[in-house]
Design a protein around this motif. Sequence first.
Motif, PDB file in Angstrom:
ATOM      1  N   THR A  95       0.841  -1.204   0.000  1.00 27.43           N
ATOM      2  CA  THR A  95       0.000   0.000   0.000  1.00 27.43           C
ATOM      3  C   THR A  95       0.877   1.256   0.000  1.00 27.43           C
ATOM      4  O   THR A  95       2.058   1.217   0.366  1.00 27.43           O
ATOM      5  N   ASP A 148       0.878   3.642   1.978  1.00 25.08           N
ATOM      6  CA  ASP A 148       1.381   4.026   3.307  1.00 25.08           C
ATOM      7  C   ASP A 148       2.822   3.540   3.498  1.00 25.08           C
ATOM      8  O   ASP A 148       3.650   4.219   4.082  1.00 25.08           O
ATOM      9  N   ASP A 158       4.596   6.727   1.750  1.00 26.38           N
ATOM     10  CA  ASP A 158       4.508   7.649   2.885  1.00 26.38           C
ATOM     11  C   ASP A 158       5.589   7.409   3.937  1.00 26.38           C
ATOM     12  O   ASP A 158       6.198   8.338   4.446  1.00 26.38           O
ATOM     13  N   TYR A 202     -11.581   1.787  -3.864  1.00 26.88           N
ATOM     14  CA  TYR A 202     -11.929   2.888  -2.962  1.00 26.88           C
ATOM     15  C   TYR A 202     -13.466   3.048  -2.900  1.00 26.88           C
ATOM     16  O   TYR A 202     -14.024   3.341  -1.845  1.00 26.88           O
ATOM     17  N   LEU A 244     -10.334  11.525   2.723  1.00 28.46           N
ATOM     18  CA  LEU A 244      -9.113  10.704   2.725  1.00 28.46           C
ATOM     19  C   LEU A 244      -8.922   9.994   1.377  1.00 28.46           C
ATOM     20  O   LEU A 244      -7.844  10.021   0.788  1.00 28.46           O
ATOM     21  N   HIS A 253      -8.209  12.457  -1.589  1.00 26.25           N
ATOM     22  CA  HIS A 253      -6.831  12.939  -1.480  1.00 26.25           C
ATOM     23  C   HIS A 253      -5.847  11.825  -1.855  1.00 26.25           C
ATOM     24  O   HIS A 253      -4.884  12.031  -2.598  1.00 26.25           O
ATOM     25  N   ARG A 254      -6.148  10.622  -1.384  1.00 21.93           N
ATOM     26  CA  ARG A 254      -5.301   9.458  -1.682  1.00 21.93           C
ATOM     27  C   ARG A 254      -5.321   9.154  -3.182  1.00 21.93           C
ATOM     28  O   ARG A 254      -4.300   8.844  -3.781  1.00 21.93           O
ATOM     29  N   ASN A 255      -6.488   9.281  -3.777  1.00 20.16           N
ATOM     30  CA  ASN A 255      -6.627   9.039  -5.209  1.00 20.16           C
ATOM     31  C   ASN A 255      -5.769  10.032  -6.004  1.00 20.16           C
ATOM     32  O   ASN A 255      -5.058   9.654  -6.934  1.00 20.16           O
ATOM     33  N   ARG A 314      -3.116  11.632  -4.976  1.00 18.02           N
ATOM     34  CA  ARG A 314      -1.693  11.333  -4.771  1.00 18.02           C
ATOM     35  C   ARG A 314      -1.278  10.128  -5.617  1.00 18.02           C
ATOM     36  O   ARG A 314      -0.189  10.092  -6.182  1.00 18.02           O
ATOM     37  N   ASP A 315      -2.171   9.118  -5.681  1.00 20.49           N
ATOM     38  CA  ASP A 315      -1.830   7.908  -6.432  1.00 20.49           C
ATOM     39  C   ASP A 315      -1.784   8.206  -7.934  1.00 20.49           C
ATOM     40  O   ASP A 315      -0.898   7.725  -8.643  1.00 20.49           O
TER      41      ASP A 315
END
Length: 225
Positions: free
Chosen positions: A54, A56, A60, A158, A189, A192-194, A196-197
Motif C-alpha cells: 500500500t 502508506d 509515505d 476505494y 481521505l 486525497h489518496r486518489n 496522490r496515487d
Amino acid sequence: LRPGIIGWALLDICFAVKQYSEYGHVTNSMWLAILPQLLYAVDALWFESAVITTMDITTDGFGWMLGFGDLCWVPSIYSLQARFLSSCPVQHSALFTALVATLAVVSFLTFRLSNSEKNAFRADPNHPSVRHLEYIETEAGSKLLVSGWWGMARHINYTGDWFFGLAQCLATGFETPMTYFFAAYFLVLLLHRNNRDEHKCRQKYKKDWDRYCERVPYQFIPFIY
Ligand code: NDP
C-alpha cells in the motif's frame, strides 16, 4: 496496523456489551454497525501481507500519520457508530435493515474482490483466476489491468470501501450527523489518496498512464465519474 484494528474491534464489542447491560438487549442497528466492522478488522488481519504494497508503506513511510492514525484515530473514530448506539439504542424496520445489509455486502465484495484481483495478478499474471484478464504492458515494466474490476474504474476498490463505510453510518439511522463523520472524513481521505496515487502513477508510467486512462476513463463509478 494490529493494535489499531484489534483495538477498534474490542471497542465495538465493549459498546455492544454496554448496550446489552443497560438495555437488556442488543439492537439490530448495533449488529448492523459492528458486524461489518468486525468483518473489516478480520479482513485487514487476514490479508495483512497486502499492506506491504500500500501507499502508506511504499510512499509515505512511518511518521505521524501512521503512528497517531493507526494507534489512536482508527480505534476511537472508527468505533463512533457503536459508541453512539451504546447509549442511544435505535431499532430499525426489517426493510431498512435489509437495504443497509445489502449495501454492506455488495460494497464489501467490491472492495475485497477488486483488491484480491490486483494482488493475485501482480503476484502471478498466469494464475488461473486472473490469466483471462486484459492488461497493457508499460515501459516501466509493470502490467496494468484494463478489464475485470480494474476495467470498470481506476479506483473501484476505494468506491467499495467508501460505500461499506457509509453502510455502517446508515446503521445508526438519522438521529445525529455525528455518526456520519466517518463517511465525510473517509471521502476526503480517499479523494486525497486518489489524487496522490494518480500523480505517482502519472510520473511513473508517463504516456502509458495516458493510454491506461483512455482505456479506463472513470475514476470511481463506472459511466458516472
Ligand atoms: P491501491 O491498492 O488501489 O493501489 C494503487 C496502486 O496499484 C497504484 O499505485 C499502482 O501501483 C497499482 N495499480 C493501479 N492501477 C492498476 C491496474 N489497473 N493494474 C495493476 N496495478 C494497478 O491503493 P491503496 O494502497 O491506497 O489502497 C489499498 C486498499 O486499502 C484500498 O482498498 C483502500 O480503500 C484501503 N484503505 C483503507 C483505509 C482505511 O482507513 N480504512 C485507508 C487507506 C486505504 P504500481 O506502481 O505498482 O503500478
